[in-house]
Design a protein around this motif. Structure first.
Motif, PDB file in Angstrom:
ATOM      1  N   ARG A   1       4.412 -12.195  -7.856  1.00 46.51           N
ATOM      2  CA  ARG A   1       4.476 -13.480  -7.789  1.00 46.51           C
ATOM      3  C   ARG A   1       5.916 -13.919  -7.922  1.00 46.51           C
ATOM      4  O   ARG A   1       6.261 -15.008  -9.023  1.00 46.51           O
ATOM      5  N   THR A   2       7.019 -13.336  -7.179  1.00 41.50           N
ATOM      6  CA  THR A   2       8.217 -13.746  -7.539  1.00 41.50           C
ATOM      7  C   THR A   2       9.064 -14.487  -6.148  1.00 41.50           C
ATOM      8  O   THR A   2       8.342 -14.101  -5.151  1.00 41.50           O
ATOM      9  N   ARG A   3      10.178 -15.117  -6.421  1.00 41.91           N
ATOM     10  CA  ARG A   3      10.981 -15.361  -5.244  1.00 41.91           C
ATOM     11  C   ARG A   3      11.387 -14.294  -4.383  1.00 41.91           C
ATOM     12  O   ARG A   3      11.109 -14.618  -2.908  1.00 41.91           O
ATOM     13  N   ASP A   4      11.591 -13.306  -4.875  1.00 41.30           N
ATOM     14  CA  ASP A   4      12.127 -11.988  -3.928  1.00 41.30           C
ATOM     15  C   ASP A   4      10.765 -11.655  -3.266  1.00 41.30           C
ATOM     16  O   ASP A   4      10.889 -11.516  -1.916  1.00 41.30           O
ATOM     17  N   ALA A   5       9.868 -11.421  -3.791  1.00 39.37           N
ATOM     18  CA  ALA A   5       8.629 -10.993  -3.013  1.00 39.37           C
ATOM     19  C   ALA A   5       8.060 -12.001  -2.046  1.00 39.37           C
ATOM     20  O   ALA A   5       7.555 -11.558  -1.058  1.00 39.37           O
ATOM     21  N   LEU A   6       8.121 -13.221  -2.355  1.00 48.48           N
ATOM     22  CA  LEU A   6       7.608 -14.205  -1.485  1.00 48.48           C
ATOM     23  C   LEU A   6       8.709 -14.414  -0.214  1.00 48.48           C
ATOM     24  O   LEU A   6       8.046 -14.374   0.961  1.00 48.48           O
ATOM     25  N   ASP A   7       9.777 -14.155  -0.311  1.00 45.89           N
ATOM     26  CA  ASP A   7      10.671 -14.315   0.818  1.00 45.89           C
ATOM     27  C   ASP A   7      10.612 -13.002   1.705  1.00 45.89           C
ATOM     28  O   ASP A   7      10.422 -13.279   2.852  1.00 45.89           O
TER      29      ASP A   7
ATOM     30  N   ARG B   1      15.341  -5.112  -4.046  1.00 42.28           N
ATOM     31  CA  ARG B   1      14.963  -5.366  -5.420  1.00 42.28           C
ATOM     32  C   ARG B   1      13.540  -5.171  -5.499  1.00 42.28           C
ATOM     33  O   ARG B   1      12.843  -4.683  -6.379  1.00 42.28           O
ATOM     34  N   THR B   2      12.749  -5.621  -4.390  1.00 47.45           N
ATOM     35  CA  THR B   2      11.243  -5.653  -4.302  1.00 47.45           C
ATOM     36  C   THR B   2      10.890  -4.087  -4.097  1.00 47.45           C
ATOM     37  O   THR B   2       9.904  -3.638  -4.778  1.00 47.45           O
ATOM     38  N   ALA B   3      11.637  -3.482  -3.460  1.00 48.97           N
ATOM     39  CA  ALA B   3      11.212  -2.021  -3.315  1.00 48.97           C
ATOM     40  C   ALA B   3      11.312  -1.080  -4.277  1.00 48.97           C
ATOM     41  O   ALA B   3      10.416  -0.138  -4.784  1.00 48.97           O
ATOM     42  N   VAL B   4      12.616  -1.492  -5.216  1.00 46.48           N
ATOM     43  CA  VAL B   4      12.726  -0.808  -6.363  1.00 46.48           C
ATOM     44  C   VAL B   4      11.448  -1.055  -7.446  1.00 46.48           C
ATOM     45  O   VAL B   4      10.942  -0.146  -8.008  1.00 46.48           O
ATOM     46  N   ALA B   5      11.067  -2.150  -7.628  1.00 52.55           N
ATOM     47  CA  ALA B   5       9.958  -2.609  -8.425  1.00 52.55           C
ATOM     48  C   ALA B   5       8.754  -2.101  -8.093  1.00 52.55           C
ATOM     49  O   ALA B   5       7.729  -1.330  -8.784  1.00 52.55           O
ATOM     50  N   GLN B   6       8.340  -2.191  -6.829  1.00 53.28           N
ATOM     51  CA  GLN B   6       7.215  -1.464  -6.288  1.00 53.28           C
ATOM     52  C   GLN B   6       6.998  -0.112  -6.397  1.00 53.28           C
ATOM     53  O   GLN B   6       6.042   0.391  -6.702  1.00 53.28           O
ATOM     54  N   THR B   7       8.367   0.519  -6.043  1.00 49.63           N
ATOM     55  CA  THR B   7       8.262   1.930  -6.061  1.00 49.63           C
ATOM     56  C   THR B   7       8.118   2.455  -7.549  1.00 49.63           C
ATOM     57  O   THR B   7       7.426   3.473  -7.809  1.00 49.63           O
TER      58      THR B   7
ATOM     59  N   VAL C   1       0.731  -1.300   0.075  1.00 49.11           N
ATOM     60  CA  VAL C   1      -0.181   0.154  -0.036  1.00 49.11           C
ATOM     61  C   VAL C   1       0.869   1.161   0.130  1.00 49.11           C
ATOM     62  O   VAL C   1       0.594   2.397  -0.203  1.00 49.11           O
ATOM     63  N   ARG C   2       2.186   1.097   0.182  1.00 48.31           N
ATOM     64  CA  ARG C   2       3.209   2.288  -0.091  1.00 48.31           C
ATOM     65  C   ARG C   2       4.382   1.790  -0.481  1.00 48.31           C
ATOM     66  O   ARG C   2       4.790   0.454  -0.149  1.00 48.31           O
ATOM     67  N   ALA C   3       5.337   2.617  -0.882  1.00 47.93           N
ATOM     68  CA  ALA C   3       6.567   2.350  -1.362  1.00 47.93           C
ATOM     69  C   ALA C   3       7.229   3.701  -1.302  1.00 47.93           C
ATOM     70  O   ALA C   3       7.040   4.629  -0.824  1.00 47.93           O
ATOM     71  N   GLY C   4       8.547   3.708  -1.866  1.00 50.32           N
ATOM     72  CA  GLY C   4       9.719   4.610  -1.759  1.00 50.32           C
ATOM     73  C   GLY C   4      10.050   4.704  -0.343  1.00 50.32           C
ATOM     74  O   GLY C   4      10.176   3.924   0.523  1.00 50.32           O
ATOM     75  N   GLY C   5      10.849   5.859   0.087  1.00 47.07           N
ATOM     76  CA  GLY C   5      11.470   5.848   1.357  1.00 47.07           C
ATOM     77  C   GLY C   5      12.691   5.444   1.310  1.00 47.07           C
ATOM     78  O   GLY C   5      13.561   5.439   0.518  1.00 47.07           O
ATOM     79  N   ALA C   6      13.311   5.041   2.485  1.00 47.34           N
ATOM     80  CA  ALA C   6      14.859   4.849   2.698  1.00 47.34           C
ATOM     81  C   ALA C   6      15.322   3.895   1.811  1.00 47.34           C
ATOM     82  O   ALA C   6      16.481   3.781   1.580  1.00 47.34           O
ATOM     83  N   LEU C   7      14.445   2.587   1.444  1.00 49.20           N
ATOM     84  CA  LEU C   7      15.171   1.473   0.929  1.00 49.20           C
ATOM     85  C   LEU C   7      15.313   2.079  -0.719  1.00 49.20           C
ATOM     86  O   LEU C   7      16.118   1.425  -1.303  1.00 49.20           O
ATOM     87  N   THR C   8      14.728   2.863  -1.017  1.00 51.69           N
ATOM     88  CA  THR C   8      14.979   3.418  -2.541  1.00 51.69           C
ATOM     89  C   THR C   8      15.493   5.063  -2.549  1.00 51.69           C
ATOM     90  O   THR C   8      15.774   5.474  -3.762  1.00 51.69           O
ATOM     91  N   ALA C   9      15.463   5.635  -1.388  1.00 47.77           N
ATOM     92  CA  ALA C   9      16.120   7.002  -1.329  1.00 47.77           C
ATOM     93  C   ALA C   9      15.389   7.875  -2.312  1.00 47.77           C
ATOM     94  O   ALA C   9      15.737   8.654  -2.842  1.00 47.77           O
ATOM     95  N   THR C  10      13.939   7.566  -2.169  1.00 50.90           N
ATOM     96  CA  THR C  10      13.118   8.269  -2.767  1.00 50.90           C
ATOM     97  C   THR C  10      11.848   8.651  -1.951  1.00 50.90           C
ATOM     98  O   THR C  10      11.801   8.427  -0.906  1.00 50.90           O
ATOM     99  N   GLN C  11      11.027   9.887  -2.545  1.00 51.76           N
ATOM    100  CA  GLN C  11       9.910  10.179  -1.637  1.00 51.76           C
ATOM    101  C   GLN C  11       9.030   9.100  -1.175  1.00 51.76           C
ATOM    102  O   GLN C  11       8.683   8.519  -2.268  1.00 51.76           O
ATOM    103  N   PRO C  12       8.653   9.181   0.040  1.00 50.42           N
ATOM    104  CA  PRO C  12       7.631   8.138   0.274  1.00 50.42           C
ATOM    105  C   PRO C  12       6.261   8.294  -0.454  1.00 50.42           C
ATOM    106  O   PRO C  12       5.954   9.354  -0.526  1.00 50.42           O
ATOM    107  N   LEU C  13       5.679   7.292  -0.987  1.00 46.88           N
ATOM    108  CA  LEU C  13       4.376   7.336  -1.680  1.00 46.88           C
ATOM    109  C   LEU C  13       3.472   6.448  -1.104  1.00 46.88           C
ATOM    110  O   LEU C  13       3.528   5.320  -0.615  1.00 46.88           O
ATOM    111  N   GLU C  14       2.026   6.861  -1.172  1.00 43.53           N
ATOM    112  CA  GLU C  14       0.966   5.996  -0.587  1.00 43.53           C
ATOM    113  C   GLU C  14       0.212   5.893  -1.736  1.00 43.53           C
ATOM    114  O   GLU C  14      -0.312   6.726  -2.236  1.00 43.53           O
TER     115      GLU C  14
END
Length: 435
Positions: free
Chosen positions: A121-127, A303-309, A99-112
Motif C-alpha cells: 500500500r504505497t504511492r507507487d503501487a497505487l499509481d 520500483r513496483t516490479a523489483v519489489a514484487q519480484t 499473481v506473477r512477477a519478473g520478466g522484462a521489467l526486471t530482466a529476470t525469469q518470469p515467475l507465477e
C-alpha cells in the motif's frame, strides 16, 4: 461505464460439484462463476438453465493480476470480456492483487505465484494499480469491481491503511468494490488490522457486492480456505457493513469440502438474517465520482516490479527474504503456495496422483521446492511429469510407462522450432519416448 442500478440479492458461488444443489436451492437470486473455469462457447448446462430462469451470473476473474507491475495482458482482458458477454453479466470482478512477477521489467525469469498476493500500500503501487484498472475498464463491456484480498504477510514500509488505499483507488478510477468480509477478518488475525476502521475509511457507497466465506485458524494464522463454515466474527463484520450501507448483493463462497445442500442453505439463511437485521435503511448504491487517471510513471512500475519480484522469488524460488518481512510468516506463505500448487495440479491433471498414488504429494512438493512455476498449472503438470521421467521415476515400470504415455499424449507433436529452447524440449521428448 454505466451505473450499476440492479440489486443482486443473495447468491452463492457456482461450482460444478454443487451445480445441482444450487439449481434446486430456493431463494438464490444470482451466482458467481470463476471466469477462467468456463468457456464462452460451451457454457455448462446448469448455468444455462439458471440464466433461463432469470438468475444473474457474474464472472469472477482470478488471473489478471491488476496489482502487478506489468500492464494487464490483452488476451486475458479479451477472454474476461467474452465471458461477460456470453453470460449476459451486469458486471465483472477481479482482485487487488498480483499473481506473477519478473520478466522484462526486471530482466529476470518470469515467475507465477499460482495465488493472489497482496500489493504494497504505497504511492507507487497505487499509481500502477489505478492505471491498470483504467486499462481494464476501457477493455471490458460492463462495469468492473475489484476485491480486497486475504493475506498471510504484510509489506514493510506501507504508506496507507487498506481503507485509505481503497478510497483513493475508487476516487481516482470510479471502480466499484467487491468487499470480502472474510478477508477483512483474515487480515485482522494475520496483520492486526481493524475491520471497523477499514469500513470507516473505505467508500461504502461504491460497493457492488459482498463476499462471505469460512476459514480456519492454525498456530495463530487464519487461513481463508473457503472450505469451512462461516464463523461468527465474519458475520459480525457483515453486520457492521450492512449497518452502514445496504449492500446490493451478498454471496456465499465455498470452493472445497462441500457440505450437504441443507447446510449451505442454512448458511445462506444466516447471511440473509444478518443483512436484514443490520440493514441501513434507504442506503443504495450510487456510482463513485472520480478524477482522471494519469499514467503510472515508468519509474513507479520499475520500483513496483523489483519489489514484487523479490518477494515472489523468496516465496517460490528460495531466494533470500527481502528486508523488513517477517521470515516466519514468509515461510508459512511459501508452504501454503506449494500446497495449493500441488492441489491444483492434481485437479487439472488427476491422472498424476492416480499414477503416483500416495507418493504424488511428496514428489510434487520436492519438485516445487526446486522449480518455481513459470507458466500455468497445465504447463506445470507437464513439467512435473517430465522431471519425474528424467529422474527415472516412478520406479515401477508399468507406472513409468503409463506416465510416459500420458505425457507424450498431452505434450503432443509440434513442428521443429528454430528457437534453441524449443529444440532442446524436442530432443528431450525424443529421449523420453525411447524410455
Amino acid at each position: 461505464m454505466g451505473q450499476l442500478t440492479a440489486r443482486l440479492g443473495t447468491g452463492i458461488g457456482w461450482r460444478p460439484e454443487i451445480a445441482g444443489a444450487v439449481e434446486d436451492m430456493p431463494g438464490i437470486d444470482w451466482v458467481e462463476v470463476v471466469a477462467e473455469n468456463v468457456c464462452p462457447g460451451h457454457l455448462p448446462d446448469s448455468l444455462l438453465r439458471l440464466r433461463e430462469r432469470g438468475v444473474t451470473v457474474v464472472p469472477h476473474g482470478v488471473s489478471l493480476g491488476l496489482g502487478g507491475a506489468d500492464r494487464p495482458d490483452e488476451g486475458r482482458l479479451t477472454a474476461l470480456a467474452e465471458r461477460a458477454e456470453a453470460l449476459g453479466a451486469p458486471l465483472v470482478t477481479e482482485h487487488i492483487a498480483y499473481v506473477r512477477a519478473g520478466g522484462a521489467l526486471t530482466a529476470t525469469q518470469p515467475l507465477e505465484a499460482g495465488h493472489l498476493l497482496p500489493v504494497p500500500r504505497t504511492r507507487d503501487a497505487l499509481d500502477v494499480l489505478c492505471e491498470n484498472v483504467r486499462i481494464a475498464q476501457d477493455a471490458l463491456p460492463v462495469p468492473l469491481a475489484v476485491e480486497n484480498i486475504a493475506a498471510l504477510i504484510s509489506w514493510p514500509g506501507e504508506e496507507m491503511t487498506e481503507g485509505q488505499f481503497l478510497y483513493e483507488l475508487v476516487e481516482r478510477t470510479g471502480v466499484r468494490l467487491l468487499i470480502d468480509v472474510a478477508n477483512l477478518h483474515t487480515n485482522h488475525v494475520n496483520r492486526g488490522e481493524d475491520p471497523a476502521r477499514a469500513l470507516d475509511e473505505l467508500p461504502v457507497e461504491a460497493i457492488a457486492y459482498v463476499h462471505v466465506a469460512g476459514g480456519f485458524e492454525r498456530d495463530g494464522v487464519w487461513h481463508d480456505s473457503h472450505a469451512h463454515p462461516v464463523p461468527e466474527p465474519v458475520l459480525a463484520i457483515l453486520a457492521d457493513l450492512a449497518s452502514r450501507v445496504s449492500p446490493p448483493g451478498v454471496l456465499l463462497e465455498r470452493d472445497e469440502n462441500f457440505p450437504e445442500p441443507g447446510e449451505l442453505a442454512r448458511e445462506l439463511d444466516a447471511i440473509r438474517a444478518t443483512v436484514k437485521t443490520s440493514d441501513a435503511a434507504g442506503a443504495d448504491f450510487g456510482g463513485a465520482g472520480h478524477r482522471a487517471v494519469t499514467a503510472a510513471s515508468d519509474a513507479a512500475r520499475q520500483r513496483t516490479a523489483v519489489a514484487q519480484t523479490a518477494l515472489l522469488s523468496a516465496l517460490v524460488a528460495g531466494t533470500p527474504a527481502p528486508e523488513g518481512f517477517d521470515h516466519a510468516r514468509l515461510k508459512v506463505q511459501s508452504h501454503a503456495l506449494a500446497a495449493k500448487r500441488a492441489d491444483v495440479v492434481a485437479k487439472v491433471a488427476p491422472e498424476l496422483p492416480e499414477i503416483l498414488g500416495a507418493a504424488y504429494r511428496g514428489e510434487f512438493l520436492a519438485y516445487a521446492r526446486r522449480r518455481p512455476m513459470t507458466g500455468g498449472y497445465r504447463h506445470d503438470a507437464l513439467a512435473f511429469a517430465e522431471h519425474l521421467m528424467l529422474a527415472g521415476r516412478p520406479e515401477e515400470a508399468d507406472a513409468r510407462r503409463t506416465l510416459r504415455d500420458w505425457w507424450l499424449e498431452r505434450s503432443g507433436p509440434a513442428p521443429l522450432s528454430r528457437r534453441p529452447a524449443a529444440r532442446l524440449l524436442h530432443a528431450t521428448r525424443r529421449v523420453l519416448s525411447r524410455r
